[in-house]
Design a protein around this motif. Structure first.
Motif, PDB file in Angstrom:
ATOM      1  N   HIS A   1       0.825  -1.208   0.000  1.00  0.00           N
ATOM      2  CA  HIS A   1       0.000   0.000   0.000  1.00  0.00           C
ATOM      3  C   HIS A   1       0.861   1.261   0.000  1.00  0.00           C
TER       4      HIS A   1
ATOM      5  N   ILE B   1     -17.520  -7.072  -1.283  1.00  0.00           N
ATOM      6  CA  ILE B   1     -18.737  -6.514  -0.660  1.00  0.00           C
ATOM      7  C   ILE B   1     -19.395  -5.481  -1.567  1.00  0.00           C
TER       8      ILE B   1
ATOM      9  N   ILE C   1      -5.984  -0.018   3.099  1.00  0.00           N
ATOM     10  CA  ILE C   1      -5.865   0.926   1.992  1.00  0.00           C
ATOM     11  C   ILE C   1      -6.779   2.128   2.202  1.00  0.00           C
TER      12      ILE C   1
HETATM   13  C1  TPP Z   1     -19.881  -3.507   6.480  1.00  0.00           C
HETATM   14  C2  TPP Z   1     -18.565  -3.851   7.038  1.00  0.00           C
HETATM   15  N1  TPP Z   1     -18.247  -5.148   7.197  1.00  0.00           N
HETATM   16  C3  TPP Z   1     -17.033  -5.484   7.690  1.00  0.00           C
HETATM   17  C4  TPP Z   1     -16.126  -4.531   8.026  1.00  0.00           C
HETATM   18  C5  TPP Z   1     -14.791  -4.935   8.572  1.00  0.00           C
HETATM   19  N2  TPP Z   1     -13.701  -4.730   7.637  1.00  0.00           N
HETATM   20  C6  TPP Z   1     -12.862  -3.695   7.737  1.00  0.00           C
HETATM   21  S1  TPP Z   1     -11.671  -3.700   6.612  1.00  0.00           S
HETATM   22  C7  TPP Z   1     -12.246  -5.133   5.935  1.00  0.00           C
HETATM   23  C8  TPP Z   1     -11.533  -5.795   4.803  1.00  0.00           C
HETATM   24  C9  TPP Z   1     -10.700  -4.885   4.003  1.00  0.00           C
HETATM   25  O1  TPP Z   1     -10.008  -5.615   3.042  1.00  0.00           O
HETATM   26  P1  TPP Z   1      -9.465  -4.901   1.773  1.00  0.00           P
HETATM   27  O2  TPP Z   1     -10.537  -4.117   1.138  1.00  0.00           O
HETATM   28  O3  TPP Z   1      -8.830  -5.912   0.904  1.00  0.00           O
HETATM   29  O4  TPP Z   1      -8.379  -3.851   2.327  1.00  0.00           O
HETATM   30  P2  TPP Z   1      -6.957  -4.154   2.985  1.00  0.00           P
HETATM   31  O5  TPP Z   1      -7.150  -4.092   4.446  1.00  0.00           O
HETATM   32  O6  TPP Z   1      -6.491  -5.467   2.508  1.00  0.00           O
HETATM   33  O7  TPP Z   1      -6.141  -3.030   2.499  1.00  0.00           O
HETATM   34  C10 TPP Z   1     -13.364  -5.584   6.604  1.00  0.00           C
HETATM   35  C11 TPP Z   1     -14.069  -6.810   6.263  1.00  0.00           C
HETATM   36  C12 TPP Z   1     -16.525  -3.185   7.854  1.00  0.00           C
HETATM   37  N3  TPP Z   1     -15.726  -2.164   8.159  1.00  0.00           N
HETATM   38  N4  TPP Z   1     -17.715  -2.880   7.371  1.00  0.00           N
END
Ligand code: TPP
Ligand code: SF4
Ligand code: MG
Lengths: 449, 374
Positions: A25, A101, A55
């Motif tokens: 990142h 999502i 990110i």
């Molecule tokens: C509606 C909702 N569900 C679950 C979460 C918890 N959550 C926070 S970050 C994340 C995953 C992020 O993954 P990614 O988009 O790949 O970003 P990275 O952390 O890998 O940079 C989740 C599931 C949330 N914030 N909101």
């Protein structure tokens, strides 16, 4: 006067870049900065919209406008900003997790070609929540939620976006030397542009799977995921098309809905009318005209319609209240008049018909069998009369009969409402229908109109 | 005098235009779709935009983005869509985004009855997102009020930088009535209060907790920061409990300290009356009919109609209950606003809820019978 060139759009002095050592990142954020420096855009006209996830912390260091939104939804806010102000440069930055999502937004922004830039920081897992698997986790990848290896097919984000209609799609890695140029290119596109940037999560996915740069590159060929420019088919941006399409329609429609007082009513009390028939019998529109005519005669009126959600089948029922006074309760507990013109109507109004008091009158098509009722039943050859007038005139014929018989307001008020609100060809049929209906109770009804 | 014979939904759209709405995003759903249809008729000719999103999450997301870029925005849906708005309602609250949300209520839960009315979302509106912060919600009883209150909703959204909900009902939205919109008295239109170009901009700046921060449009002369995460006045993320507490108090106080300003009620009080109706929405019209009947029989009765359901106009309700022995609260649900009255009603006062949730209106007759007013 020339203003000094902007050397960086990042503020890393007041806020340290928050990522783990070795996190991809960090590199992506820096390369985006380089792209902005290359383009020398006015920071006030740039909006960086992030998602949730590691990110999602990226916006904090940028000295442009920033918008940090919900998990998976950055595209939606970016689109909102862009649609509101098409002149802005709007860059959405999200993770691979967000692509799961918020998958529908990914498809739809591509399809619509809204002119935002979408950067996907694709590190094959959910970094922020502990390295769980995402829609892009490789085959066999071990994560807390795929302890025995991932058996869900990794999603080809570029192919998916292209298939959905994206105008400009590129696959890169955070290691690419030309990444700032690629990003600048993407940002400069008029329409939607997306860059899927592969990178490593040094805290989770890489150590758990001993997944290095070389493995990442191998994965490209294994899965037949194409690198580089995937799609480059520019087409007109959404906002431009929107305004082009709708501005042709700028002349505000002539307001035909205003009703002025032209007639005098003859009601001394509230009158509830139920018109019960079948879909396609124009019951709704006739009921509305009834309201118009009543209002033009100084009455208050309400109308409610009831029909199944599949509008072109089954019953159609309209409830109209006419009253010399303000109408408070808009329900009709005891209708003064029930008009039934089809078997669907009889069925739907059955319970109501059975419960009617002697003071109510039913105006029924003569061929219909009615349930037992205390109401006065008057039968007329509506169908026969309508046959001579034309298609879709049955409800109007019946209303002609009712108006002639009960006279809440002059027949002329109704014919005026028809003439004002309907297209000439339809109005002509309905005017005949009203007279045909009136003639069923008074052969001389047309006289004086 | 010039009348129209229009539905509540059309009145909503017309009021939105009058209030200066220039961005609408929605997703089709009965009984709210015709609002979108009317907006599409009205908005492009003014340079605004009405767009169909891929789902309600995108619809409200578009609206929030557009609002922060300077638009006056509205979206419209029904129960299933409000459910999908939930998370973004929280975002609009923490981000202090002015916007108007129309909920044309239909019988729930879930898909329920798409074409049938109800008022089952009263408490859902109050507690519709995480965090429990206060909300502003208005409930129209008629087509004319749908017009009037939608206009007020826009003004309130700008005044307090919050999402404001119009709790309509299929029974208002899809009922046609005679209205004279030009005869409805409206206050001046409230424009967005923006920071001057040469002044420093603090995205959530306030001196005293209940102040409403001035805004700057994304894309204007100030850099704007906006975030869903817990932040301070400059929209910088923070973990400092004191700052976090102050921010939460601010979101709370800017509404709660202005209840009187927000409150809109219709009072029909009779001196000496010992029975009081408290009602809202379309049911208040059945109450009006019942009141007339009771009075015709020579009995005294009072009625309080609440247009601003949230925040609860507690002071007005308490005042209305003075000298009252019995309070009757009819609702097209299983007793939702009754809970608010219950916590305010003095111990010696009898409280009667009249509740029906079977898709049909509560009739004046039912109110008189169940209210013990025969
Ligand atoms: C509606 C909702 N569900 C679950 C979460 C918890 N959550 C926070 S970050 C994340 C995953 C992020 O993954 P990614 O988009 O790949 O970003 P990275 O952390 O890998 O940079 C989740 C599931 C949330 N914030 N909101
Ligand atoms: S957890 Fe992974 S994605 Fe998050 S900062 Fe650390 S290395 Fe980067
Ligand atoms: Mg990720």
């Amino acid at each position: 006067m020339t203003t000094a060139a902007i050397a960086t759009y990042l503020d890393t002095e007041n806020i340290a870049l928050p990522y783990c050592p070795g996190c991809g990142h960090k590199s992506i954020v820096k390369q985006l900065d380089k792209a902005l420096v290359k383009l020398q855009l006015d920071p006030k006209k740039v909006v960086i919209v992030t998602d949730i996830g590691c990110i999602g912390l990226a916006d904090r260091n940028f000295m442009t406008n920033t918008f940090h939104g919900l998990h998976g939804r950055s595209i939606t806010y970016a689109c909102g900003v862009k649609l509101a102000r098409p002149e802005l440069t709007v860059i959405a930055v999200k993770g691979d997790g967000a692509c799961g999502i918020g998958g529908t937004h990914l498809l739809n922004v591509a399809r619509r070609n809204i002119g935002i830039t979408l950067l996907i920081a694709n590190n094959f897992n959910y970094g922020m929540t502990g390295g769980q698997h995402s829609v892009t986790t490789p085959d066999d990848g071990v994560t807390p939620t795929t302890p025995w290896g991932n058996f869900e097919q990794p999603m080809d984000l570029c192919a998916t976006s292209s298939a959905a209609g994206a105008a400009w799609v590129h696959r890169a890695t955070s290691f690419d030397r030309d990444l700032p140029d690629v990003l600048a290119d993407a940002i400069s596109q008029e329409g939607f542009a997306m860059v899927d940037i592969w990178e490593l999560c040094s805290a989770y996915y890489r150590p758990r799977n001993d997944f290095r740069r070389a493995d990442m590159m191998a994965m490209l060929t294994e899965n037949q995921f194409k690198p580089g420019r995937i799609t480059d088919k520019p087409r007109k941006e959404y906002s431009a098309r929107y305004f082009e399409t709708y501005q042709a329609d700028r002349n505000v429609r002539e307001d035909r809905s205003k009703i002025s007082l032209q007639f005098e009513h003859r009601l001394d009390r509230q009158m509830g009318i139920i018109i019960a028939g079948s879909a396609g019998q124009k019951i709704k529109s006739i009921a509305t005209l009834l309201g118009h005519a009543a209002i033009a005669s100084g009455l208050h009126a309400t109308q409610k319609d009831d029909y199944p959600i599949t509008v072109m089948s089954g019953h159609s029922l309209a409830e109209v209240i006419l009253s010399p006074h303000v109408i408070e309760y808009t329900g009709i507990d005891e209708p003064a008049i029930v008009v039934v013109i089809s078997m669907d109507g009889v069925k739907q109004a059955g319970a109501c018909i059975r419960a009617l008091p002697e003071t109510s009158t039913i105006y029924a098509e003569e061929s219909l069998e009615l349930p037992d009722t205390n109401a006065q039943v008057r039968r007329f050859a509506f169908i026969e009369a309508a046959k001579h007038v034309g298609k879709l005139s049955l409800a109007t014929v019946a209303i002609g009969t009712v108006l002639q018989d009960t006279g809440p307001f002059p027949l002329a008020a109704f014919t005026a409402a028809i003439q004002k609100n309907q297209k000439p060809a339809i109005a002509e049929v309905n005017l005949k229908a009203i007279l045909a209906g009136a003639a069923l109770v008074n052969p001389n009804a047309a006289i004086g109109l | 005098m010039s009348y129209e014979f229009i539905e509540g939904n059309e009145a909503v759209a017309r009021a939105a235009m009058k209030a200066g709405c220039n961005f609408f995003a929605g997703y089709p759903i009965t009984p709210a779709s015709s609002i979108f249809q009317s907006m599409l008729d009205l908005i492009p000719s003014t340079g605004g935009m009405a767009i169909q999103a891929e789902d309600e999450i995108a619809a409200i997301g578009f609206c929030i983005g557009a609002a922060m870029a300077g638009r006056k925005v509205m979206t419209a849906t029904s129960g299933p869509g409000i459910s999908l708005y939930s998370e973004n309602l929280g975002l609009a609250t923490i981000g202090e985004t002015p916007m108007v949300i129309i909920n044309v209520q239909r019988q729930g839960p879930a898909t329920g009855s798409a074409t049938k009315g109800a008022e089952g979302d009263i408490q859902f509106t109050r507690w519709g997102t995480s965090g429990g912060l206060p909300v502003i919600a208005l409930s129209p009883a008629s087509v004319a009020e749908a017009y009037e209150l939608t206009y007020h909703a826009f003004n309130l959204a700008e005044r307090f930088r919050v999402p404001v909900t119009l709790l309509s009902n299929k029974e208002v939205g899809l009922t046609r009535e005679r209205v004279d919109l030009d005869a409805i008295k409206l206050p001046p239109r409230r424009e967005r209060i923006k920071v001057a170009e040469d002044e420093a901009f603090v995205p959530h700046g306030f001196q005293s907790s209940a102040d409403v921060p001035v805004m700057a449009d994304i894309g204007g002369e100030h850099i704007v920061r906006y975030t869903t995460s817990t932040h301070d006045q400059v929209a910088k993320l923070t973990t400092n409990p004191e700052i976090i507490g102050d921010m939460l108090a601010h979101y709370n106080n800017k509404i709660i300290n202005h209840v009187d300003e927000i409150t809109r009620v219709k009072e029909d009080f009779e001196t000496g009356a010992q029975t009081l109706f408290i009602s809202y929405g379309v049911t208040s019209r059945s109450v009006a009919a019942a009141v007339e009947t009771v009075r015709r029989k020579g009995r005294k009765i009072s009625s309080l109609v609440i247009q601003t359901l949230w925040p609860v106009p507690e002071k007005v309700i308490l005042e209305a209950m003075q000298g009252i022995k019995k309070v009757i609260v009819p609702e097209m649900n299983l007793g939702q606003y009754l809970l608010e009255i219950q916590r305010l009603v003095p111990a010696n006062v009898e409280l009667v809820g009249i509740n029906k949730m079977n898709t049909t209106l509560i009739s004046p007759r039912q109110i008189i019978e169940e209210g013990g007013l025969l």
